[in-house]
Design a protein around this motif. Structure first.
Motif: not given
Lengths: 341, 366
Positions: B1-30
């Motif tokens: 589904m995703f490129d293996t060179n990318e890391l998918v990081l699911n930030m939130g909805p429980q995270h100390p600094s997403t100001h409540g319950v925001l969820r940001v799905v990040l696709r990271l290169d490094g």
């Protein structure tokens, strides 16, 4: 067993216990100083003035359930905190913290206030400090969690960029002292210049001291360079998945590393146990005071400054600190050649 | 589904600094963000639909729960919208008190913002300093209406209560304290090298682009667009107040920070003018016993600390509840910019940028 050997074993135990309690004291001091800086009270309920707070923290942690993620590597996951804590304890072994003593005449030969007087003490500290990073990297890797992994990667990158300037900053002192043994280095710093200025290497190596302190903060993962555990970004970084006592081990390792860092800085730059007013036998009081001052500085920094960004730290390490350290070493070496040691 | 060179990081909805319950799905290169997906909806309580089954006065307390760090401003916005629909005249004294409350609330909200934003970037002490002053404002609100967070502090046509005696003096006293405290925050941050490196050139957005994305409030003004509802379409007593609208030039996190810091000062200026010039008179206009606006629809916007807070209300003229109740929440619209802003930045900047947009999830999801 000779009395000296017994004293030596006693000293080793004493250092171990003192290191453990120094971590406890640091937990309390950190919280109290932070509270002071932030205009709040800090812990005050457990014991007089909250003094038993660290104890309460430890008891609480002990009774917590030890959790391990299903996908974690069991062996490495258990090994990582042990590695961190062991390395932290071991590094202090070569640090001298007072002048030779006969324990008020109890011993015939003087006892050196140091667990082991290794003639390449500084190299030993380096080697062991670098071992400590394995704990962090393994913790990050074995947790099999993304935040932990990023934390672990960050710390390994950070260590590599900092160990170099850290080492070069020390090299300046080695060149002047002409020895790798910490007790020799401290003894070179006794007496005063011009009758009032203590012969501390801080005054001949100000740049070296600055580099050492900066790199030291990075080395011990303290703010503003606390990327491996950057709470606001990585939840808790490499120890996100740890709980109970294994979490406490990382905590312990962090504080003991700080104490070791400060003790080494005191021995190298601040004249160790040498200081005015007190007789040589009470030099350890000076030593403790100096270490406490550096530790306070650490805590102060942490609660005042924002955090650097990971790539900015790299740039700072490689492009500013490393060249500075090289220049410092060259100038020192030239000075020693020209003026003599 | 995703490129293996990318890391998918699911930030939130429980995270100390997403100001409540925001969820940001990040696709990271490094650590670099290649792309992201902002997921919302974890705090949805259906306030808009609920409102269709409440009478007009009951809705006021629902608006409290949207932007819960600036409840009074939500109240004012809603009440003014209904007043506009019913063509009610609000007495001058009530309008002045509303202005003062709005600005106090803006300072309280900005206090929370400066604290959390600084904490996201790692400066923890500012957070406690800012909360110390926010506490003073909460005390003032408590004295005015009895509540500290969700005030329910407005009524259609005016105020529920007159200000307590001596309250205006306390407000002026607070202004005096706050003046020096803003300098204190700035001392810790504005010229701090680390702060500059962390915020300058991070999340740059140009003025036209910001307009196109529908940003409003400080994120828009930070990009150099001088749009402020208080100036452009004055409500309450803002037409009688002297104040400036600060704008930034670069459109980066630092300029958004500076804009908000200056807004602190402008708010204090407005509060001083309002408190000193508060007129005597009634606090409620001529409001019918049964509030039943004529059939029709209206949109009314006010400047909340986060941006343009608009209410769109449809009344069928027959029932005692709205036919349709719709909010234009500034946080929701500003959050649209997040994906654009964080592209190409590092994880550390993601939290800085969420803080820089100053979103409140209660308002995003309603």
């Amino acid at each position: 067993m000779t009395p000296l050997l017994i004293a030596q074993i006693g000293l080793t135990l004493f250092v171990f216990v003192m290191l453990l309690s120094s971590a406890a004291v640091m937990v309390y001091v950190e919280r109290k100083v932070a509270a002071m800086l932030q205009q709040r009270l800090g812990p005050y309920l457990v014991g007089p003035k909250g003094l038993l707070q660290p104890l309460a923290d430890v008891i609480k942690l002990m009774f917590k359930e030890e959790l391990r993620p299903l996908a974690a590597d069991p062996l490495l996951f258990a090994l990582a905190p042990i590695l961190s804590a062991t390395a932290a304890f071991a590094a202090f072994a070569v640090v001298p913290f007072g002048a030779d003593t006969t324990l008020f005449g109890l011993l015939r030969e003087p006892l050196r206030l140091q667990v082991a007087d290794v003639n390449v003490a500084i190299l030993v500290i380096f080697a062991i400090a670098s071992m400590g990073v394995y704990g962090i990297v393994l913790a990050g890797w074995s947790s099999n969690s993304k935040y932990s992994l990023i934390g672990g990667l960050r710390s390994s990158a950070q260590m590599i960029s900092y160990e170099l300037s850290y080492g070069l900053a020390l090299a300046g002192v080695l060149v002047i002292a002409n020895s790798l043994s910490l007790s020799d280095i401290v003894n070179r710093q006794s007496g005063t210049w011009l009758g009032f200025l203590p012969r501390w290497f801080l005054f001949v190596q100000p740049l070296g001291f600055f580099i050492y302190m900066t790199a030291g903060i990075a080395e011990t993962n303290r703010a503003p360079f606390d990327f491996p555990e950057a709470e606001q970004e990585l939840v808790a970084g490499y120890h996100t998945e740890y709980s109970s006592m294994s979490f406490a081990m990382f905590f312990l390792a962090e504080y003991i590393n700080m104490v070791t860092m400060s003790a080494v800085a005191t021995d190298l730059f601040l004249g160790g146990w040498h200081g005015p007013f007190l007789p040589e036998s009470l030099g350890w009081i000076w030593f403790l005071l100096k270490v406490a001052a550096i530790l306070f500085f650490y805590v102060w920094m942490r609660w005042t400054l924002p955090r650097y960004r990971y790539d900015q730290l790299m740039r700072f390490g490689w492009k500013i600190l490393l060249p500075l350290a090289v220049v410092n070493l060259l100038v020192t070496a030239a000075g020693v050649l020209y003026f003599g040691a | 589904m995703f490129d293996t060179n990318e890391l998918v990081l699911n930030m939130g909805p429980q995270h100390p600094s997403t100001h409540g319950v925001l969820r940001v799905v990040l696709r990271l290169d490094g650590e670099k963000v290649v792309d992201s997906d902002v997921v919302i909806g974890y705090l949805h309580r259906g306030i808009e639909k609920l409102s269709e089954n409440r009478n007009w006065t009951q809705i006021i307390l629902l608006t409290d729960r949207m932007d819960y760090v600036a409840a009074a401003i939500n109240n004012v916005g809603y009440c003014e919208t209904v007043e506009k629909l019913m063509s009610l005249e609000v007495p001058r004294r009530a309008r002045y008190v509303r202005t003062i409350l709005c600005e106090l609330q803006r300072i309280a909200s900005h206090c929370l913002w400066v604290g959390t934003h600084a904490m996201d970037i790692g400066a923890m002490t500012v957070f406690l300093y800012a909360f110390r002053e926010r506490e003073l404002i909460l005390d003032l609100f408590e004295e005015f209406c009895g509540a500290r967070l969700t005030y329910n502090s407005m009524r259609i046509g005016g105020l529920p209560l007159d200000i307590p005696p001596g309250w205006d003096k306390k407000v002026l006293e607070f202004c005096k304290i706050m003046d020096s405290k803003i300098d204190e925050y700035e001392e810790l941050l504005t010229h701090n090298r680390i702060w500059l490196e962390r915020t300058r050139g991070i999340g740059v957005i140009s003025g036209p682009h910001a307009v196109a994305l529908g940003l409003s409030g400080p994120p828009l003004r930070g990009s150099g667009v001088p749009r402020d509802v208080r100036k452009d379409e004055p409500y309450a007593a803002y037409d009688e107040m002297q104040f400036d609208v600060p704008i930034g030039l670069a459109g980066d996190t630092y300029d958004r920070y500076l804009v908000r810091m200056e807004e602190f000062r402008q708010s204090l200026r407005i509060i001083r003018q309002g408190t000193e010039g508060i007129p005597e008179g009634p606090i409620v206009g001529k409001v019918p016993r049964l509030i039943k606006p004529p059939a029709g629809e209206t949109y009314h916007a006010i400047e909340s600390p986060k941006g343009e807070l608009g209410y769109f209300i449809v009344s069928d003229g027959k029932s005692t509840n709205p036919y349709r109740f719709r909010v234009r929440p500034p946080s929701f619209c500003n959050l649209q910019g997040l994906r654009t802003l964080i592209k190409g930045h590092l994880i550390a900047d993601v939290v800085a940028l969420i803080g820089s947009l100053d979103v409140v999830l209660g308002e995003v999801d309603r």
